[in-house]
Design an enzyme around this catalytic site. Structure first.
Site, PDB file in Angstrom:
ATOM      1  N   LYS A   1       1.578  24.481  -3.522  1.00 61.44           N
ATOM      2  CA  LYS A   1       0.839  23.983  -2.797  1.00 61.44           C
ATOM      3  C   LYS A   1       1.194  22.442  -2.851  1.00 61.44           C
ATOM      4  O   LYS A   1       0.113  21.901  -3.775  1.00 61.44           O
ATOM      5  CB  LYS A   1      -0.798  24.402  -3.393  1.00 61.44           C
ATOM      6  CG  LYS A   1      -1.236  25.794  -3.424  1.00 61.44           C
ATOM      7  CD  LYS A   1      -1.854  26.583  -4.468  1.00 61.44           C
ATOM      8  CE  LYS A   1      -2.190  27.991  -4.549  1.00 61.44           C
ATOM      9  NZ  LYS A   1      -3.389  28.806  -5.216  1.00 61.44           N
TER      10      LYS A   1
ATOM     11  N   LYS B   1       4.617  38.647  -2.804  1.00 62.62           N
ATOM     12  CA  LYS B   1       2.930  38.441  -3.356  1.00 62.62           C
ATOM     13  C   LYS B   1       2.235  40.109  -2.731  1.00 62.62           C
ATOM     14  O   LYS B   1       2.579  41.024  -1.297  1.00 62.62           O
ATOM     15  CB  LYS B   1       2.610  37.080  -2.646  1.00 62.62           C
ATOM     16  CG  LYS B   1       3.449  36.087  -3.512  1.00 62.62           C
ATOM     17  CD  LYS B   1       2.676  34.454  -3.776  1.00 62.62           C
ATOM     18  CE  LYS B   1       0.862  34.874  -4.706  1.00 62.62           C
ATOM     19  NZ  LYS B   1       0.910  33.191  -4.531  1.00 62.62           N
TER      20      LYS B   1
ATOM     21  N   ARG C   1       0.936  -1.033   0.196  1.00 67.48           N
ATOM     22  CA  ARG C   1       0.073   0.146  -0.387  1.00 67.48           C
ATOM     23  C   ARG C   1       0.878   1.095  -0.003  1.00 67.48           C
ATOM     24  O   ARG C   1       0.852   2.361  -0.980  1.00 67.48           O
ATOM     25  CB  ARG C   1      -0.994  -0.007   1.135  1.00 67.48           C
ATOM     26  CG  ARG C   1      -1.870   1.194   0.739  1.00 67.48           C
ATOM     27  CD  ARG C   1      -2.288   2.157  -0.162  1.00 67.48           C
ATOM     28  NE  ARG C   1      -2.160   0.877  -0.458  1.00 67.48           N
ATOM     29  CZ  ARG C   1      -3.463   0.702  -1.933  1.00 67.48           C
ATOM     30  NH1 ARG C   1      -2.888   2.036  -2.425  1.00 67.48           N
ATOM     31  NH2 ARG C   1      -4.168  -0.067  -2.451  1.00 67.48           N
TER      32      ARG C   1
ATOM     33  N   GLU D   1       4.543  40.042  -7.739  1.00 70.19           N
ATOM     34  CA  GLU D   1       3.721  40.140  -8.485  1.00 70.19           C
ATOM     35  C   GLU D   1       2.569  40.572  -8.679  1.00 70.19           C
ATOM     36  O   GLU D   1       2.492  42.346  -7.562  1.00 70.19           O
ATOM     37  CB  GLU D   1       2.423  38.936  -7.200  1.00 70.19           C
ATOM     38  CG  GLU D   1       0.776  39.119  -7.288  1.00 70.19           C
ATOM     39  CD  GLU D   1       0.088  38.174  -6.012  1.00 70.19           C
ATOM     40  OE1 GLU D   1       0.449  36.565  -5.987  1.00 70.19           O
ATOM     41  OE2 GLU D   1      -0.731  39.015  -5.843  1.00 70.19           O
TER      42      GLU D   1
ATOM     43  N   ASP E   1      -0.635  38.084 -12.139  1.00 66.96           N
ATOM     44  CA  ASP E   1      -1.547  36.907 -10.957  1.00 66.96           C
ATOM     45  C   ASP E   1      -3.261  37.054 -11.432  1.00 66.96           C
ATOM     46  O   ASP E   1      -4.056  38.695 -11.615  1.00 66.96           O
ATOM     47  CB  ASP E   1      -1.654  37.416  -9.808  1.00 66.96           C
ATOM     48  CG  ASP E   1      -2.532  36.797  -8.573  1.00 66.96           C
ATOM     49  OD1 ASP E   1      -2.244  35.344  -9.040  1.00 66.96           O
ATOM     50  OD2 ASP E   1      -3.020  36.560  -7.650  1.00 66.96           O
TER      51      ASP E   1
END
Length: 330
Positions: free
Chosen positions: A159, A191, A124, A224, A251
């Site tokens: 992410k 950002k 697994r 950004e 963005d």
């Protein structure tokens, strides 16, 4: 084991394992052996595989085949190697395909030979790594195909599943994509929240330049921008001698619109690209936001150098793969 697991891949990226030709991302502290052992310990707990221990006669030998149950792109074969090397080094792993290969449903691409207990104990964990990485590689390869004919390169983001980032990003490479920054340490990425904290783009860039200079760091710097005035402001900074900015992120400038080809309106993105190209300044460009398999081709046609897509790793659909096991007489 430390960094020994990386010895398979030379500094030039070449591999001593034909089935694992793509080198993993370079990370200062990641250790595949540690990740594999943690996964196995999580699965086995303190008692081990009680089902196999209870049902399989001691010493039972087995063989097994890896079978693709859906079309896709393979990734993570070296991780399977490492999983069974930790479980039981006497288990023999063999492959008839390699990372990056496209496989069709029903394709048998690998085999195992050895202790039934060892194979079932590692089954697994090995499949979890293999299916996830192959799912990411499959999605990445589809995006690469979608932008074919442009100069655009496909990136993932940060992410990722905590603890699996290097494997996730490795799978992107195997699928034909490029890696964005690996973490917080290898790129300055200014950002919206950093801009707000600094008091604006000029202040954020100025403080960044001072920080890098003080510490003698040479890192790429991305800013950004979500509006045309922010793009113009960033270009003005780039005109100053010694400006540290290396890439502009555009963005959410591509807007969903089902009525348009590709389901996306890139008017604002195209205007931003026209400003950047018209400036004559040497700076990379990246489009982020609303990047999907359906929209990426249209977004790439804007001329951006990179598109980044978080869904490649945060919304991955694992490739369906099974391990079919048969016991054999001793």
């Amino acid at each position: 084991m430390g960094a020994g697991w990386r010895a398979v891949w030379a500094d030039d990226g070449s591999s001593t394992k034909e089935h694992a030709p793509v080198a993993p991302p370079q990370h200062p502290s990641y250790d595949l052996d540690v990740s594999v052992r943690a996964a196995l310990e999580e699965d086995a707990g303190q008692l081990g595989d009680v089902t196999t221990l209870a049902t399989a006669p001691e010493g039972t030998q087995a063989s097994a085949i890896f079978v693709a149950k859906a079309d896709g792109v393979l990734a993570g074969l070296a991780v399977v190697d490492q999983t069974f090397a930790v479980v039981d080094p006497t288990v023999r792993v063999a492959w008839t395909a390699k990372d990056g290969d496209a496989v069709k449903k029903g394709k048998v691409f690998g085999t195992l030979e050895g202790s039934a207990l060892s194979i079932l104990t590692g089954e697994r964990v090995a499949l979890n790594f293999l299916q996830r990485m192959s799912g990411i590689a499959t999605a990445t390869a589809a995006m690469i195909t979608a932008v074919k004919g442009t100069q655009c390169q496909v990136l993932e983001t940060r992410k990722t599943v905590p603890g699996l980032r290097i494997l996730d990003k490795w799978a992107v490479l195997i699928g034909g994509g490029r890696n964005h920054r690996l973490g917080l340490w290898d790129m300055v990425m200014i950002k919206d929240n950093h801009i707000a904290a600094a008091g604006g783009i000029p202040a954020a860039v100025q403080r960044t330049q001072e920080y890098l200079a003080k510490r003698g760091l040479r890192l790429p710097v991305e800013v950004e921008c979500s509006t045309l005035p922010e793009v113009e402001q960033t270009l003005q900074l780039l005109r100053q001698p010694g400006c540290c900015i290396t890439r502009i992120m555009l963005d959410n400038m591509a807007k969903y619109d089902a009525a348009l080809p590709g389901g996306v309106d890139i008017t604002l993105l195209q205007q931003a690209m026209d400003l950047i190209r018209g400036s004559g300044l040497a700076v990379e460009t990246e489009a982020s936001g609303n990047v999907t398999l359906d929209t990426v081709s249209t977004i790439a046609q804007s001329g951006v150098a990179f598109v980044s897509c978080g869904a490649l790793t945060h919304s991955v659909i694992a490739l369906d793969i099974s391990l079919r096991i048969k016991t054999r007489a001793q």
